[in-house]
Design a protein around this motif. Sequence first.
Motif, PDB file in Angstrom:
ATOM      1  N   ARG A 115       0.942  -1.230  -0.128  1.00  0.00           N
ATOM      2  CA  ARG A 115      -0.007   0.054  -0.001  1.00  0.00           C
ATOM      3  C   ARG A 115       0.931   1.217  -0.030  1.00  0.00           C
ATOM      4  O   ARG A 115       0.336   2.389  -0.007  1.00  0.00           O
ATOM      5  N   PHE A 116       1.873   1.178   0.048  1.00  0.00           N
ATOM      6  CA  PHE A 116       2.750   2.469  -0.055  1.00  0.00           C
ATOM      7  C   PHE A 116       3.167   2.967  -1.370  1.00  0.00           C
ATOM      8  O   PHE A 116       2.857   2.222  -2.314  1.00  0.00           O
ATOM      9  N   THR A 117       3.210   4.165  -1.424  1.00  0.00           N
ATOM     10  CA  THR A 117       3.454   4.776  -2.596  1.00  0.00           C
ATOM     11  C   THR A 117       4.628   5.514  -2.548  1.00  0.00           C
ATOM     12  O   THR A 117       5.191   5.666  -1.540  1.00  0.00           O
ATOM     13  N   ARG A 118       5.413   5.869  -3.741  1.00  0.00           N
ATOM     14  CA  ARG A 118       6.732   6.765  -3.596  1.00  0.00           C
ATOM     15  C   ARG A 118       6.124   7.994  -2.867  1.00  0.00           C
ATOM     16  O   ARG A 118       7.135   8.365  -1.963  1.00  0.00           O
ATOM     17  N   ALA A 119       5.070   8.825  -3.221  1.00  0.00           N
ATOM     18  CA  ALA A 119       4.731  10.023  -2.405  1.00  0.00           C
ATOM     19  C   ALA A 119       4.956   9.843  -0.978  1.00  0.00           C
ATOM     20  O   ALA A 119       5.212  10.592  -0.135  1.00  0.00           O
ATOM     21  N   PHE A 120       4.230   8.501  -0.488  1.00  0.00           N
ATOM     22  CA  PHE A 120       4.051   8.399   0.935  1.00  0.00           C
ATOM     23  C   PHE A 120       5.441   8.335   1.552  1.00  0.00           C
ATOM     24  O   PHE A 120       5.646   8.863   2.614  1.00  0.00           O
ATOM     25  N   LEU A 121       6.231   7.494   1.144  1.00  0.00           N
ATOM     26  CA  LEU A 121       7.568   7.133   1.579  1.00  0.00           C
ATOM     27  C   LEU A 121       8.325   8.445   1.423  1.00  0.00           C
ATOM     28  O   LEU A 121       9.197   8.508   2.480  1.00  0.00           O
ATOM     29  N   GLU A 122       8.324   9.169   0.518  1.00  0.00           N
ATOM     30  CA  GLU A 122       9.172  10.355   0.365  1.00  0.00           C
ATOM     31  C   GLU A 122       8.341  11.324   1.768  1.00  0.00           C
ATOM     32  O   GLU A 122       9.498  11.977   2.420  1.00  0.00           O
TER      33      GLU A 122
END
Length: 246
Positions: free
Chosen positions: A201-208
């Motif tokens: 469920r992670f997205t790149r935006a969330f991890l950033e």
Amino acid sequence: MNAKDQVFTEDNSAFEPLYAGRAPVEGLGMRFGFAPWDIGEPQAVVVDLERDGGFRGRVLDAGCGRGGHAIYLAGRGHRVTGVDSSPSAIAQAEERARDQGAEVEFVVADATRLDGVEGGFATVLDYGLYHCLKDEQRVRYAEALHRVCEPGARLQLFSFSETAPPGLPPAWLRVSRANLEAHLGTHWRILDIRETSSATRFTRAFLEEQRDKAPEGQAAFDPSGLGEDERGRILLPMWNVRAERR
């Protein structure tokens, strides 16, 4: 936070606090209140495996969580039992199954013992349980699966591999080929180990965002080094182990 309510740590792989909504996941410079492996649909590799005849006879979903894969397989005509140590996860799985009209038996049980689980399974699905166990638990787990499976049963096991870039998944969840062979080999004949990936469920935006909010030096991951699927979900490298009961 009470120590027993912490999850996603090297010393605690019990996810009841997360499933029960008591505690968010904290670690690696991140904080979130959802199960990243629960994407609301079956993983593509499990769908492909079912389509290719990878499940036969009675199926045991070991570490079933909220039951996504068990419910999917039941919908495809399989007789499925889902097992998880989290009572909250099992309660939510049962509710999901009722809502979707799926017939699945769900059992609260320690997968390293499988007490109260009736034997006779022809296929086991382990999607993400093995890598949560410590080595001594892995030995007992392989023995317990052997006990409840019929001769010639197949094990379809998916576990984080050590091939990912530094950070995600954390080091204690990464498993080597040698580890799989050492802890499964006594009771299971490994037929194949191949690389695949797991959608999260992670997205790149969330991890950033998590990285930018973390105190300096605490974000032990680089979102740019992780792949994503066509829907923008971060992919993490997995082993797919196919084994046969000895």
